[in-house]
Design an enzyme around this catalytic site. Structure first.
Site, PDB file in Angstrom:
ATOM      1  N   SER A   8       2.008  -4.093   7.948  1.00  0.00           N
ATOM      2  CA  SER A   8       0.894  -3.715   7.074  1.00  0.00           C
ATOM      3  C   SER A   8       0.020  -2.657   7.741  1.00  0.00           C
ATOM      4  CB  SER A   8       0.064  -4.939   6.715  1.00  0.00           C
ATOM      5  OG  SER A   8      -1.075  -4.580   5.975  1.00  0.00           O
ATOM      6  N   GLY A  62       3.450   5.730   9.233  1.00  0.00           N
ATOM      7  CA  GLY A  62       4.850   5.836   8.835  1.00  0.00           C
ATOM      8  C   GLY A  62       5.630   4.565   9.092  1.00  0.00           C
ATOM      9  N   HIS A 115       0.819  -1.219   0.000  1.00  0.00           N
ATOM     10  CA  HIS A 115       0.000   0.000   0.000  1.00  0.00           C
ATOM     11  C   HIS A 115       0.852   1.268   0.000  1.00  0.00           C
ATOM     12  CE1 HIS A 115       0.543  -0.363   4.485  1.00  0.00           C
ATOM     13  NE2 HIS A 115       0.573   0.960   4.402  1.00  0.00           N
ATOM     14  N   ASP A 154      -0.500  -7.434   0.755  1.00  0.00           N
ATOM     15  CA  ASP A 154       0.090  -6.133   1.083  1.00  0.00           C
ATOM     16  C   ASP A 154       1.602  -6.270   1.087  1.00  0.00           C
ATOM     17  OD1 ASP A 154       0.444  -3.512   1.690  1.00  0.00           O
ATOM     18  OD2 ASP A 154      -0.342  -3.618   3.730  1.00  0.00           O
ATOM     19  N   SER A 186       4.525   1.620   8.283  1.00  0.00           N
ATOM     20  CA  SER A 186       4.166   0.658   7.246  1.00  0.00           C
ATOM     21  C   SER A 186       5.385   0.189   6.463  1.00  0.00           C
ATOM     22  CB  SER A 186       3.175   1.287   6.266  1.00  0.00           C
ATOM     23  OG  SER A 186       1.865   1.232   6.754  1.00  0.00           O
TER      24      SER A 186
END
Length: 391
Positions: free
Chosen positions: A360, A343, A235, A263, A345
């Site tokens: 994720s 942030g 993402h 993801d 991720s």
């Protein structure tokens, strides 16, 4: 962030001269017998003083207890696939029990006495359950085909409860769409409904100076180095998008990306950037060397590194969970009790020295607590034909 670049360079140099085995490791004390728990911990799961300190902070363990836990978890990780083969068609799942520091293997009542004896002889605890792992996985797969409303956060097989757990957002259990989904889910097989505090959300964030990488106006975190690049969350960017580093310079491009349904993504690295088998400790712990990607069992301790909240630890709560984000469902995720924030991720989940996956999303934050999901690393490597960069 200049410290980060220098740390990478220093470790890379150390690796090249063959001195890495002493970097960030903790030898057994002179008083430890060769077969003592502390000695086993040092031999089987090298850990920096910083990692042990993080386990003290997040689990309330002493240094010796943390060393013993890491050694026991490594034993459980090695035993899990063998135990599954031994249990055969009677296999009902497995998990690490932190109290006994053993792998618990669930089997149905039709497991013969020889199978149970073999499992116990291998060091596992054995529990009798009603449903096989195959039956639970089939029920979960049938639920995956349903259209979940926003009030349903996620669902996964819980081997400790021998059921499929459907997590519903607090305050929305009475919603008509949620009730209809739960009714349909119960028709798929054994289902237990639990309540969670909030919806799952991804952890990307707007651009803030001094963080690891950017794509457009999104800031995310590097996961793990692979030969030729690094893996991260899907993402965070689509295939072909340009990626910039902490200093704004060009790193590479997303070579592959999938979100939702999955993801995960990977980015090629060039233009003066390089890869090293390291997870950043951000000054909270020492930078961690990555030596493999053996999958930690449910119940094992696990830590996360991300550009916003840096280093935090927790434990593995569930595997193969389907998470229902507002953008769509993502499957085959692992749930943890580790906190995260926007942030983080794409950042690294690691257990001992073994890579586990990339961050994720989740719910909550690192002030009040929460839960976070990651996409398992081995799935990403297999999907794109990548090789993990290891020490």
């Amino acid at each position: 962030m200049g410290r980060t670049r220098l740390t990478h360079a220093g470790i890379a140099a150390l690796l090249m001269i063959g001195g890495w085995s002493a970097a960030g490791t903790l030898p057994a004390s002179a008083q430890d017998a060769p077969d003592s728990p502390t000695a086993r911990a040092a031999d089987s799961a090298p850990a920096s003083a910083g990692l042990l300190e993080a386990m003290r902070r997040d689990f309330g363990l002493t240094r010796a207890e943390a060393e013993d836990r890491l050694a026991a978890e490594r034993d459980a990780t090695d035993l899990a696939p063998k135990a599954r083969r031994t249990a055969g068609s009677a296999y009902g799942g497995a998990w690490f029990d932190a109290r006994s520091e053993k792998l618990t293997v669930a089997v149905t009542a039709d497991a013969d006495a020889a199978t149970v004896r073999s499992l116990r002889a291998s060091g596992a605890a054995v529990r009798t359950v009603e449903h096989t792992a195959r039956q639970l996985d089939a029920a979960k797969s049938r639920i995956d085909r349903l259209d979940a409303p926003s009030g349903v956060s996620s669902w996964a097989v819980d081997p400790t409860a021998n059921t499929v757990v459907v997590n519903v957002v607090a305050g929305e259990r009475a919603d008509n769409d949620v009730r209809a989904f739960v009714d349909e889910a119960r028709e798929a097989g054994p289902v237990t409904v639990r309540t969670v505090a909030d919806r799952a959300e991804t952890f990307a964030a707007g651009t803030v100076g001094g963080d690891p990488y950017y794509t457009g106006n999104v800031r995310c975190s590097i996961g793990f180095s692979v030969h030729g690049g690094f893996v991260t969350a899907g993402h965070c960017g689509g295939a072909g998008q340009q990626v910039r580093g902490w200093d704004g310079s060009y790193i590479g491009n997303f070579q592959g990306s999938s979100f939702p349904d999955n993801d995960y993504a990977w980015v090629n690295v060039g233009s003066g950037w390089w890869t090293v088998p390291v997870v950043l400790g951000w000054g909270t712990v020492s930078d961690q060397l990555v030596r493999g990607s053996a999958e930690a069992p449910v119940g094992a301790s696990i830590c996360r590194s991300g550009s916003t909240t840096h280093w935090h630890c927790g434990k593995v709560l569930a595997k193969n969970e389907t998470v229902n984000y507002s953008q769509g469902a993502v499957r085959q995720m692992t749930k943890t009790s580790v906190c995260a924030e926007p942030g983080d991720s794409g950042g690294s989940f690691i257990s001992g020295d073994q890579a586990q996956g990339v961050t994720s999303g989740g719910w909550g934050n690192c002030s009040g607590g929460g839960e976070t999901w990651f996409q398992p690393i081995n799935e990403i490597l297999n999907r794109y034909g990548l090789t993990l960069h290891t020490a």
